[in-house]
Design an enzyme around this catalytic site. Structure first.
Site, PDB file in Angstrom:
ATOM      1  N   GLY A  25       0.867  -1.179   0.000  1.00 31.51           N
ATOM      2  CA  GLY A  25       0.000   0.000   0.000  1.00 31.51           C
ATOM      3  C   GLY A  25       0.900   1.223   0.000  1.00 31.51           C
ATOM      4  O   GLY A  25       2.131   1.091   0.028  1.00 31.51           O
ATOM      5  N   SER A  26       0.286   2.398   0.039  1.00 33.42           N
ATOM      6  CA  SER A  26       1.102   3.616  -0.076  1.00 33.42           C
ATOM      7  C   SER A  26       2.130   3.725   1.055  1.00 33.42           C
ATOM      8  O   SER A  26       3.256   4.159   0.838  1.00 33.42           O
ATOM      9  CB  SER A  26       0.200   4.843  -0.118  1.00 33.42           C
ATOM     10  N   GLU A  28       3.861   1.523   2.373  1.00 39.48           N
ATOM     11  CA  GLU A  28       4.991   0.583   2.248  1.00 39.48           C
ATOM     12  C   GLU A  28       5.875   0.902   1.045  1.00 39.48           C
ATOM     13  O   GLU A  28       6.972   0.366   0.918  1.00 39.48           O
ATOM     14  CB  GLU A  28       4.480  -0.864   2.112  1.00 39.48           C
ATOM     15  N   GLU A  47      -3.663 -10.465   2.502  1.00 35.62           N
ATOM     16  CA  GLU A  47      -2.615 -10.504   3.526  1.00 35.62           C
ATOM     17  C   GLU A  47      -2.574 -11.825   4.282  1.00 35.62           C
ATOM     18  O   GLU A  47      -1.516 -12.232   4.771  1.00 35.62           O
ATOM     19  CB  GLU A  47      -2.807  -9.344   4.504  1.00 35.62           C
ATOM     20  N   HIS A  70       0.062  -3.931   4.719  1.00 32.71           N
ATOM     21  CA  HIS A  70      -0.358  -2.544   4.610  1.00 32.71           C
ATOM     22  C   HIS A  70      -1.111  -2.084   5.861  1.00 32.71           C
ATOM     23  O   HIS A  70      -2.278  -2.432   6.053  1.00 32.71           O
ATOM     24  CB  HIS A  70      -1.242  -2.375   3.373  1.00 32.71           C
ATOM     25  N   HIS A 281      -8.939 -30.485  21.997  1.00 31.97           N
ATOM     26  CA  HIS A 281      -9.959 -29.811  21.191  1.00 31.97           C
ATOM     27  C   HIS A 281     -11.307 -30.034  21.882  1.00 31.97           C
ATOM     28  O   HIS A 281     -11.733 -29.224  22.684  1.00 31.97           O
ATOM     29  CB  HIS A 281      -9.925 -30.359  19.746  1.00 31.97           C
ATOM     30  N   GLY A 400      -5.370 -24.310  13.989  1.00 34.19           N
ATOM     31  CA  GLY A 400      -6.651 -24.762  13.453  1.00 34.19           C
ATOM     32  C   GLY A 400      -7.372 -23.691  12.646  1.00 34.19           C
ATOM     33  O   GLY A 400      -8.538 -23.854  12.302  1.00 34.19           O
TER      34      GLY A 400
HETATM   35  N1  TZD Z   1     -13.028 -20.433  10.221  1.00 34.08           N
HETATM   36  C1  TZD Z   1     -11.698 -20.522  10.375  1.00 34.08           C
HETATM   37  C2  TZD Z   1     -10.796 -19.395   9.934  1.00 34.08           C
HETATM   38  N2  TZD Z   1     -11.127 -21.593  10.936  1.00 34.08           N
HETATM   39  C3  TZD Z   1     -11.914 -22.611  11.361  1.00 34.08           C
HETATM   40  N3  TZD Z   1     -11.298 -23.661  11.938  1.00 34.08           N
HETATM   41  C4  TZD Z   1     -13.309 -22.581  11.167  1.00 34.08           C
HETATM   42  C5  TZD Z   1     -13.820 -21.445  10.596  1.00 34.08           C
HETATM   43  C6  TZD Z   1     -14.241 -23.691  11.652  1.00 34.08           C
HETATM   44  N4  TZD Z   1     -14.078 -24.969  10.919  1.00 34.08           N
HETATM   45  C7  TZD Z   1     -13.322 -25.997  11.406  1.00 34.08           C
HETATM   46  O1  TZD Z   1     -12.663 -25.962  12.450  1.00 34.08           O
HETATM   47  S1  TZD Z   1     -13.371 -27.331  10.388  1.00 34.08           S
HETATM   48  C8  TZD Z   1     -14.427 -26.580   9.305  1.00 34.08           C
HETATM   49  C9  TZD Z   1     -14.725 -25.290   9.731  1.00 34.08           C
HETATM   50  C10 TZD Z   1     -15.596 -24.355   8.975  1.00 34.08           C
HETATM   51  C11 TZD Z   1     -14.930 -27.312   8.109  1.00 34.08           C
HETATM   52  C12 TZD Z   1     -13.974 -27.328   6.978  1.00 34.08           C
HETATM   53  O2  TZD Z   1     -14.560 -28.004   5.905  1.00 34.08           O
HETATM   54  P1  TZD Z   1     -13.758 -28.623   4.731  1.00 34.08           P
HETATM   55  O3  TZD Z   1     -13.279 -30.050   5.250  1.00 34.08           O
HETATM   56  O4  TZD Z   1     -14.685 -28.785   3.589  1.00 34.08           O
HETATM   57  O5  TZD Z   1     -12.521 -27.872   4.460  1.00 34.08           O
HETATM   58  P2  TZD Z   1     -14.176 -31.306   5.746  1.00 34.08           P
HETATM   59  O6  TZD Z   1     -13.301 -32.483   5.515  1.00 34.08           O
HETATM   60  O7  TZD Z   1     -15.430 -31.352   4.954  1.00 34.08           O
HETATM   61  O8  TZD Z   1     -14.415 -31.119   7.202  1.00 34.08           O
END
Ligand code: TZD
Ligand code: CA
Length: 531
Positions: A25-26, A28, A47, A70, A281, A400
């Site tokens: 951006g500007s 940077e 980003e 940015h 988890h 995750g």
């Molecule tokens: N948003 C973000 C940034 N991170 C996350 N982990 C989630 C939402 C929540 N989330 C999970 O933890 S797993 C998942 C979500 C939305 C499903 C991903 O689906 P996929 O894979 O199609 O990539 P599967 O094999 O169908 O689960």
């Protein structure tokens, strides 16, 4: 006259940095002015992609990576990716341009208000230098902070009128200094630890990402072979620290308190190396450890050691400590554990099961391939079916946070041109950082993206069952054409529905030397293994 810019680039160069992952951006542009010929700028269209690529690059190369974002808006877009880098101990130096010192108090457009506050708590250090002359020192400190144990991201906000200013003579002394981690065990500590291991009747090893990051997998194999003990990957492990077909290997621990202690029952010593105790988890009430077990943690991360709920911890460098243990523990006079039986080939269904996709991948991928995984409901199946024998073969979002795999795969492929990178990504996950495709196409970085299209957020369906949460909206994803999206970003793409088509498409992608996206329709297998 040496400018702040000259000295800063020289400092970066001397610390092994010759790439800038970024989106400009500007604020940077003055940093990028007269961009040195020996540096590459790797442009990301978002980003989160810039930080994800840098995270993959830093982890795979074992070197720090520089990111240019940015101001506040760019930093904000990168926060999800920053959560992964923070949890992944990824040494990133993230800079963001600030408005000029002359105007910043008036909060003009593109001011990064209270800049050092913005990325916290996901950085080890966050700073805006008090003067232009303090910029080289801030970069020096940032570099050494990011790479010292435990590694992690740092953040620098730099007013854009600083770069052309004259550098202090004294900043020359920053160029030749280094900071190294040097924490092997002293002889008394080593004797105590070896004694505790040698007197255990039935020890077990739990290995985490930092073993792979420390390039210490070989020492872990030697240690396991001397102890003849089972080895587990730590729960949700974002890297693979042990050859998955080794006789000692048992798979990845689940991520619930009760399930872990059930699986580790009967072990009087649980030796966790390079992982938190534990990265849980789903909540499952129960004892953290089985009855009669004690736990020892070896960690490069003081915070991980301090927050563990049980056990004694040694903080140090994973590689020398594992080598010390491999050299000194007694070789047990007993048989090696029996290797797990190889999984039966998956049946061929239409649409394919994820298991059949992984069987094919395992058959056709070169032995030292790298798998970047963000197919969230099929993680156990991938670990079971893909033979990962070479260090640095596996990466997953460490916090995750989805949107890691596609950009990280690009960064990993840049760091490892001699190995083939496969990004295995779900049809949900593929939408968080899809712009990574453009960077792969533009710089001809030959990642193979495999989109597992089961039409749903599969892992959330599973989690909804765990939580007994019924009638959840927003879990289906019909109508996304990934091949068209890929073609739109300049990546060759195709759709496949059989193992033969998949293996042909991989073969063609490999001979093209260019990135490719393969869309595979898969079934959401209720009967499949659960994550
Ligand atoms: N948003 C973000 C940034 N991170 C996350 N982990 C989630 C939402 C929540 N989330 C999970 O933890 S797993 C998942 C979500 C939305 C499903 C991903 O689906 P996929 O894979 O199609 O990539 P599967 O094999 O169908 O689960
Ligand atoms: Ca899915």
């Amino acid at each position: 006259m040496k400018t702040v810019r000259n000295v800063t680039y020289e400092l970066l160069r001397r610390n092994g940095i010759n790439k800038v992952f970024g989106n400009p951006g500007s604020n940077e542009l003055p940093f990028l002015k007269n961009f040195p010929k020996d540096f590459d700028y790797v442009l990301a269209l978002h980003e989160g992609v810039a930080v994800g690529m840098a995270d993959g690059y830093a982890q795979a190369s074992g070197k720090p990576a520089l990111v240019s974002l940015h101001s506040a808006a760019g930093t904000g877009n990168a926060m999800g990716a920053l959560a992964n880098a923070w949890n992944g101990h990824s040494p990133l130096i993230i800079t963001a341009g600030q408005q000029t010192r002359a105007m910043v108090a008036l909060e003009p457009l593109l001011t990064n208000i209270d800049a050092p506050m913005l990325p916290r708590p996901l950085v080890k250090w966050s700073h805006e230098p008090a003067s232009a002359q303090a910029v080289p020192h801030a970069f020096s400190r940032a570099l050494h902070t990011a790479t010292s144990d435990a590694p992690g991201p740092v953040y620098l906000s730099i007013p854009y009128d600083d770069w052309d200013k004259r550098a202090d003579e004294s900043s020359a002394s920053l160029l030749n200094r280094w900071v190294k981690n040097a924490r092997a065990l002293g002889s008394d500590e080593l004797a105590t630890l070896v004694q505790r291991i040698n007197t255990a009747t039935n020890p077990v090893l739990v290995l985490g990402a930092d073993v792979d990051a420390a390039r210490a997998s070989q020492a872990a194999v030697t240690l396991a072979e001397k102890l003849k003990c089972p080895v587990w990957a730590a729960p949700s492990s974002p890297r693979c620290a042990f050859p998955t077909r080794h006789a000692c290997f048992r798979g990845m621990l689940p991520a619930g308190i009760a399930s872990i202690s059930q699986l580790l029952t009967g072990h009087d010593l649980i030796l966790v190396i390079g992982a938190p105790v534990f990265r849980y988890h789903q909540f499952e009430a129960g004892p953290v450890l089985p009855k009669g077990s004690e736990l020892i943690l070896l960690s490069c991360d003081q915070q991980e050691a301090a927050r563990a709920p049980v056990g004694d911890a040694w903080i140090g460098d994973i590689n020398p400590i594992l080598s010390q243990l491999a050299d000194h523990v007694a070789d047990r006079a007993k048989a090696m554990p029996e290797a797990l039986p190889a999984p039966l080939p998956a049946s061929i269904t239409h649409p394919l099961k994820a298991e059949a996709v992984f069987d094919t991948l395992n058959r056709v991928a070169p032995a030292n391939s790298i798998f970047v995984n963000e197919s969230t409901s099929t993680i156990p199946a991938l670990w079971q079916r893909i033979n990962m024998a070479t260090p640095g073969s596996y990466y997953l979002a460490a916090a995750g946070g989805l949107g890691f795999a596609m950009p990280a795969g690009v960064g990993i492929q840049l760091a490892s041109p001699e190995r083939q990178v496969f990004v295995v990504v779900g049809d949900g996950s593929a939408n968080y950082s899809i712009q990574a495709l453009w960077t792969a196409a533009h710089y001809a970085i030959p990642v193979i993206f495999i989109v597992m299209k089961n039409g749903t957020y599969g892992a959330l369906r599973w989690f909804a069952e765990v939580l007994d949460a019924t009638d959840i909206p927003g879990l289906n994803l019909p109508g996304i054409n990934f091949s068209q999206l890929a073609e739109g970003y300049g990546v060759h793409a195709c759709k496949v529905s059989t193992p033969e088509q998949l293996s042909d498409a991989i073969g063609q992608a490999r001979t093209s030397g260019k990135p490719a996206l393969i869309e595979v329709e898969t079934c959401w297998a209720e009967q499949g293994e659960k994550p």
